[in-house]
Design a protein around this motif. Structure first.
Motif, short mmCIF file in Angstrom:
data_model
loop_
_atom_site.label_atom_id
_atom_site.label_comp_id
_atom_site.label_asym_id
_atom_site.label_seq_id
_atom_site.Cartn_x
_atom_site.Cartn_y
_atom_site.Cartn_z
N LEU A 57 0.82 -1.21 0.00
CA LEU A 57 0.00 0.00 0.00
C LEU A 57 0.86 1.26 0.00
N GLY A 58 1.97 1.20 0.71
CA GLY A 58 2.87 2.35 0.72
C GLY A 58 3.36 2.70 -0.67
N LYS A 59 3.72 1.70 -1.44
CA LYS A 59 4.16 1.93 -2.82
C LYS A 59 3.01 2.42 -3.69
N GLU A 60 1.86 1.85 -3.47
CA GLU A 60 0.67 2.20 -4.25
C GLU A 60 0.29 3.67 -4.09
N LEU A 61 0.51 4.21 -2.89
CA LEU A 61 0.06 5.57 -2.56
C LEU A 61 1.19 6.57 -2.47
N ALA A 62 2.38 6.19 -2.88
CA ALA A 62 3.59 6.98 -2.60
C ALA A 62 3.54 8.42 -3.09
N THR A 63 2.80 8.70 -4.14
CA THR A 63 2.77 10.06 -4.69
C THR A 63 1.48 10.80 -4.36
N THR A 64 0.68 10.25 -3.44
CA THR A 64 -0.63 10.84 -3.15
C THR A 64 -0.64 11.77 -1.94
N GLY A 65 0.43 11.74 -1.14
CA GLY A 65 0.43 12.47 0.12
C GLY A 65 -0.05 11.64 1.29
N VAL A 66 -0.44 10.40 1.00
CA VAL A 66 -0.87 9.48 2.05
C VAL A 66 0.28 8.51 2.33
N LEU A 67 0.77 8.51 3.56
CA LEU A 67 1.89 7.66 3.94
C LEU A 67 1.39 6.53 4.83
N VAL A 68 1.89 5.32 4.55
CA VAL A 68 1.42 4.12 5.25
C VAL A 68 2.62 3.39 5.82
N ASN A 69 2.64 3.21 7.12
CA ASN A 69 3.75 2.51 7.76
C ASN A 69 3.22 1.54 8.80
N VAL A 70 4.11 0.68 9.28
CA VAL A 70 3.70 -0.37 10.21
C VAL A 70 4.68 -0.42 11.38
N VAL A 71 4.13 -0.62 12.57
CA VAL A 71 4.93 -0.75 13.78
C VAL A 71 4.92 -2.21 14.21
N ALA A 72 6.09 -2.73 14.54
CA ALA A 72 6.22 -4.13 14.93
C ALA A 72 6.77 -4.22 16.36
N PRO A 73 5.88 -4.22 17.36
CA PRO A 73 6.35 -4.30 18.74
C PRO A 73 6.71 -5.73 19.14
N ALA A 74 7.58 -5.84 20.13
CA ALA A 74 7.72 -7.10 20.85
C ALA A 74 6.55 -7.17 21.84
N ALA A 75 6.57 -8.14 22.74
CA ALA A 75 5.47 -8.29 23.68
C ALA A 75 5.28 -7.02 24.51
N VAL A 76 4.02 -6.62 24.65
CA VAL A 76 3.67 -5.39 25.35
C VAL A 76 2.72 -5.72 26.50
N GLU A 77 2.85 -4.99 27.59
CA GLU A 77 1.95 -5.16 28.73
C GLU A 77 0.58 -4.59 28.37
N SER A 78 -0.28 -5.44 27.86
CA SER A 78 -1.60 -4.99 27.43
C SER A 78 -2.62 -6.09 27.67
N PRO A 79 -3.91 -5.72 27.72
CA PRO A 79 -4.94 -6.73 27.94
C PRO A 79 -4.93 -7.85 26.90
N MET A 80 -4.49 -7.55 25.69
CA MET A 80 -4.47 -8.59 24.65
C MET A 80 -3.57 -9.75 25.04
N ASN A 81 -2.57 -9.47 25.87
CA ASN A 81 -1.64 -10.52 26.25
C ASN A 81 -2.02 -11.24 27.55
#
Length: 230
Positions: free
Chosen positions: A151-175
């Protein structure tokens, strides 16, 4: 200086708890009108991100947004591949992958029309490393990474930037329901020797959602306490 467009609006899925709630709080503190969407009544909007109709109705109710943070997700089964039920596999992909795809598809057109937008998807270090006995989760988060890169490549010239965060284990209810052995393994692989905190991930998400970001799209940002090696 970290700034945002005047009057910016943000949608945070999974925004009722954990990383999503921390992102919603921080963005709101920085003057952004934040809308949280979740399955729980604590969110501003009720949505099932894996249901196309639910996402479409959400878009109709709230209108366009400038920032989309896809934090809704589930761990899925913590079982060996040979004991993983197909229904559990499908449910994990439905929430983690379909949910990210559907919200992007629903809210992207307005961002492109405006010429400015920021999308931050939440993946996991498991997308890179692969957690044993979490094949569905690892594979689904790898799919989120690949979707973001495409998606980042698809939208690269539109002004819309798409990135992803990859955390390790986080203290959260999901865990809270995660196999303790899996969490212990994750912590043992983390040079900092601890789990992450939701507010630490939110700081990175807030930067990726801002005007400070201008020449990065389709990228993976680690938040792993030193665990990530590539």
């Amino acid at each position: 200086m970290i700034t945002y467009p005047e009057g910016a609006r943000a949608l945070v899925t999974g925004g009722a708890s954990g990383i999503g709630a921390a992102c919603a709080t921080l963005l709101s503190d920085r003057g952004i009108h934040v809308i949280t969407a979740d399955l729980t009544p604590d969110a501003d909007e009720h949505v099932d991100v894996g249901d196309p109709e639910s996402v479409a109705q959400l878009r109709t109710r709230i209108g366009p947004v400038d920032i989309l943070v896809n934090s809704a997700g589930i761990i899925g089964p913590s079982t060996p591949v040979t004991r993983t039920e197909l229904a559990d596999w499908h449910r994990t992909f439905r929430v983690n992958v379909d949910g990210t795809f559907l919200t992007c598809r629903a809210f992207l057109p307005d961002m492109v029309d405006t010429g400015w937008g920021r999308i931050v998807n939440l993946a996991s270090i498991a997308a890179k490393d692969g957690n044993p006995n979490q094949s569905a989760y690892s594979a689904s988060k790898a799919a989120v990474v690949a979707l973001t890169k495409s998606l980042g490549k698809e939208l690269a010239t539109t002004g819309v930037l798409v990135n992803v965060v990859a955390p390790a284990a986080v203290e959260s209810p999901m865990n809270t329901g995660t196999d303790p052995e899996i969490l212990a393994r994750s912590q043992s692989l983390t040079p900092m020797g601890r789990m992450g905190r939701p507010e630490e991930i939110a700081e990175l998400v807030a930067w990726l959602s801002s005007n400070a970001l201008s020449f990065s799209t389709g990228a993976v940002y680690d938040a792993s306490g030193g665990r990530a090696s590539y």
